[in-house]
Scaffold this active site. Structure first.
Site, mmCIF file in Angstrom:
data_model
loop_
_atom_site.group_PDB
_atom_site.id
_atom_site.type_symbol
_atom_site.label_atom_id
_atom_site.label_comp_id
_atom_site.label_asym_id
_atom_site.label_seq_id
_atom_site.Cartn_x
_atom_site.Cartn_y
_atom_site.Cartn_z
ATOM 1 N N ASP A 310 -88.595 5.984 36.929
ATOM 2 C CA ASP A 310 -88.591 6.040 38.294
ATOM 3 C C ASP A 310 -88.112 4.890 38.788
ATOM 4 O O ASP A 310 -87.730 4.703 39.819
ATOM 5 C CB ASP A 310 -89.437 6.891 38.866
ATOM 6 C CG ASP A 310 -89.485 8.531 38.232
ATOM 7 O OD1 ASP A 310 -88.291 8.852 37.876
ATOM 8 O OD2 ASP A 310 -90.358 9.062 38.360
ATOM 9 N N LYS A 337 -81.376 12.721 38.020
ATOM 10 C CA LYS A 337 -82.420 12.825 38.584
ATOM 11 C C LYS A 337 -82.022 13.380 40.313
ATOM 12 O O LYS A 337 -80.911 14.210 40.105
ATOM 13 C CB LYS A 337 -82.964 11.409 38.878
ATOM 14 C CG LYS A 337 -83.489 10.750 37.422
ATOM 15 C CD LYS A 337 -84.812 11.601 37.173
ATOM 16 C CE LYS A 337 -85.339 10.855 35.749
ATOM 17 N NZ LYS A 337 -86.467 11.832 35.364
HETATM 18 O O1 SPQ Z 1 -89.764 15.562 40.896
HETATM 19 P P1 SPQ Z 1 -88.566 14.765 40.570
HETATM 20 O O2 SPQ Z 1 -87.611 15.188 41.792
HETATM 21 O O3 SPQ Z 1 -87.988 15.083 39.438
HETATM 22 O O4 SPQ Z 1 -88.924 13.280 40.728
HETATM 23 C C1 SPQ Z 1 -88.672 12.004 40.042
HETATM 24 C C2 SPQ Z 1 -88.682 11.099 41.016
HETATM 25 O O5 SPQ Z 1 -88.174 10.053 41.018
HETATM 26 O O6 SPQ Z 1 -89.586 11.158 42.135
HETATM 27 C C3 SPQ Z 1 -87.342 12.154 39.281
HETATM 28 F F1 SPQ Z 1 -86.421 12.293 39.852
HETATM 29 O O7 SPQ Z 1 -89.833 11.791 39.224
HETATM 30 C C4 SPQ Z 1 -90.085 12.651 38.282
HETATM 31 C C5 SPQ Z 1 -90.002 11.654 36.869
HETATM 32 O O8 SPQ Z 1 -88.809 11.051 36.838
HETATM 33 C C6 SPQ Z 1 -91.649 13.117 38.272
HETATM 34 C C7 SPQ Z 1 -92.226 13.336 36.949
HETATM 35 C C8 SPQ Z 1 -93.522 14.415 36.996
HETATM 36 O O9 SPQ Z 1 -94.144 14.503 37.868
HETATM 37 O O10 SPQ Z 1 -93.568 14.861 35.807
HETATM 38 C C9 SPQ Z 1 -91.707 13.213 35.606
HETATM 39 C C10 SPQ Z 1 -90.552 12.267 35.405
HETATM 40 O O11 SPQ Z 1 -89.298 13.403 35.210
HETATM 41 P P2 SPQ Z 1 -88.918 13.753 33.811
HETATM 42 O O12 SPQ Z 1 -87.852 14.792 33.957
HETATM 43 O O13 SPQ Z 1 -88.718 12.530 32.765
HETATM 44 O O14 SPQ Z 1 -89.919 14.680 33.151
#
Ligand code: SPQ
Length: 423
Positions: A310, A337
């Site tokens: 992120d 994302k």
């Molecule tokens: O919740 P959301 O919209 O997916 O938020 C993001 C962010 O930038 O705030 C990604 F767009 O964070 C995710 C992160 O990329 C939050 C997260 C978690 O809390 O488990 C994990 C990551 O996503 P992923 O797809 O790699 O599991």
């Protein structure tokens, strides 16, 4: 909103609570027996979406300032909502809640805003189906998703991508499954779910990349202190590093090693970041101080990517101000994302005159030239908005950022804090 180049950023700040931990605290608090008092909760729109979903399933949740009290209903105490659950802009809410809903004795539909409706859900539908869940999604991959009552069975599943959301959805479904659930990660992703499970008395073991969970009888409610979000702190770490004569301290930042890739990369680029007041708990925290310094390009790829996924947009901004070339690879996940964060950053940094090139799984930034202020678009993405605001601080000339209010997804007071530091 218009943003002018900044004088030095100086002072001491805190950032709001960690978004990932805040979501999980509400979800697990709702499923626990007893009351969960959450301090430092992130009052951002995404976490409020999670609260709203659980309220609709009969969980009483009180909000006082940044403290939240969740009156847990126990593992089997959720009730059928009157209508669909709305997850707003939040991928974490949408994916994690599917793991919980797969184990409920009622039918429920989940959907979110326009961005959520474009984000891939097939990665969650597939493994949950393998566990026995009955789920219907648009084109088998998108919201709205409808989950029907079903019996779940534990399984061993190898994740095709390093995703904490996917891992957590499977582990949450594992709470309701017969037998053990094992998840194997290609590379470790954030482990907040596993840490919180342990704190709530769930038997869960991590051996390298293999995580195994035994379904518990119940979860014991505990008090949860949410640390400052390192993903929010990252904007100030980058800003402090690139704005001349800056020196700023961010107190009480969560430094779980699965999240600290941004510190490692900024240091590898020459940033002066020091840590103090380390406190070890379920989630480690410390204070971070950053001072302006000359940056140079670096290569970012492989196992570090999930530890800073992120933060890549703001790392790209730091790279624009660094001498030499920065290569970001193995980051194709950025395309799915809140926006396509590779395309968004390449387009916007090019507007500022940065020599930047999009690649199949990342970008190449040739930094060290003059970066100009420009009219920036945010693509409705909070992290793109804040990254471009950081760029604007150190750019030559004023910048304009369209729809800056999108920052309220994860950091409602971002621009006030920037003001306070002199930005
Ligand atoms: O919740 P959301 O919209 O997916 O938020 C993001 C962010 O930038 O705030 C990604 F767009 O964070 C995710 C992160 O990329 C939050 C997260 C978690 O809390 O488990 C994990 C990551 O996503 P992923 O797809 O790699 O599991």
């Amino acid at each position: 909103m218009q943003q002018k180049p900044s004088g030095p950023l100086r002072g001491c700040i805190t950032v709001p609570g960690d978004k990932s931990i805040s979501h999980r605290a509400v979800m697990l608090g709702a499923l626990a027996s007893g009351d969960t008092r959450i301090t430092g909760f992130l009052m951002g729109e995404d976490c409020l979406s999670t609260i709203d979903c659980f309220r609709k399933m009969g969980v009483e949740i009180e909000i006082n300032d940044t403290e939240v009290v969740v009156h847990g209903v126990g593992l089997h105490g959720l009730s059928e909502p009157e209508g669909p659950l709305y997850t707003g802009n939040s991928g974490t809410t949408t994916r994690l809640i599917c793991g919980i809903l797969a184990g409920q004795p009622f039918t429920v539909t989940v959907s979110g805003d326009a961005s959520i409706q474009k984000r891939p859900m097939g990665r969650v539908i597939g493994p949950l189906r393998e566990m026995g869940a009955r789920i219907h999604g648009r084109d088998d991959n998108f919201c709205p998703l409808t989950l029907y009552p079903s019996e779940l069975y534990g399984m061993e599943y190898t994740l095709p991508v390093a995703s904490a959301q996917l891992k957590s959805a499977i582990l949450l479904a594992g709470l309701y499954a017969e037998g053990q659930t094992t998840v194997i990660e290609p590379t470790p992703s954030r482990d907040h779910t596993e840490r919180m499970f342990r704190a709530l008395g769930v038997e869960i073991e991590t051996n390298g990349n293999v995580i195994t969970l035994d379904p518990p009888e119940d979860l014991h409610a505990i008090d949860i202190a949410v640390p400052g979000d390192i993903s929010s702190a990252a904007f100030f770490l980058a800003a402090g590093a690139i704005v001349p004569r800056s020196e700023l301290t961010i107190r009480n930042v969560g430094v779980n090693p699965t999240r600290t890739g941004v510190i490692d990369v900024l240091r590898a680029m020459g940033a002066d970041i020091t840590e103090s007041n380390h406190l070890d708990g379920a989630e480690p925290v410390c204070d971070l101080t950053v001072r302006h310094s000359a940056l140079h390009g670096t290569e970012i790829g492989g196992a570090i990517i999930p530890r800073l996924i992120d933060e890549l947009p703001v790392i790209a901004v730091a790279a624009a101000f660094a001498e030499g070339t920065t290569v970001i690879r193995d980051a194709a996940e950025l395309k799915v994302k809140e926006s396509n964060r590779i395309a968004a950053m390449v387009t916007e940094l090019a507007k500022a005159g940065v020599d930047i090139e999009e690649t199949a799984d990342g970008m190449i930034i040739r930094g060290g030239q003059t970066v100009h202020g420009a009219d920036f678009a945010t693509y409705g993405d909070h992290r793109i908005a804040m990254s471009l605001a950081v760029l604007a601080l150190a750019a030559d000339g004023a910048s304009r950022i369209a729809d800056p209010e999108v920052v309220s997804i994860s950091y409602p007071g971002f621009f006030d804090t920037l003001d306070r530091l002199g930005g």
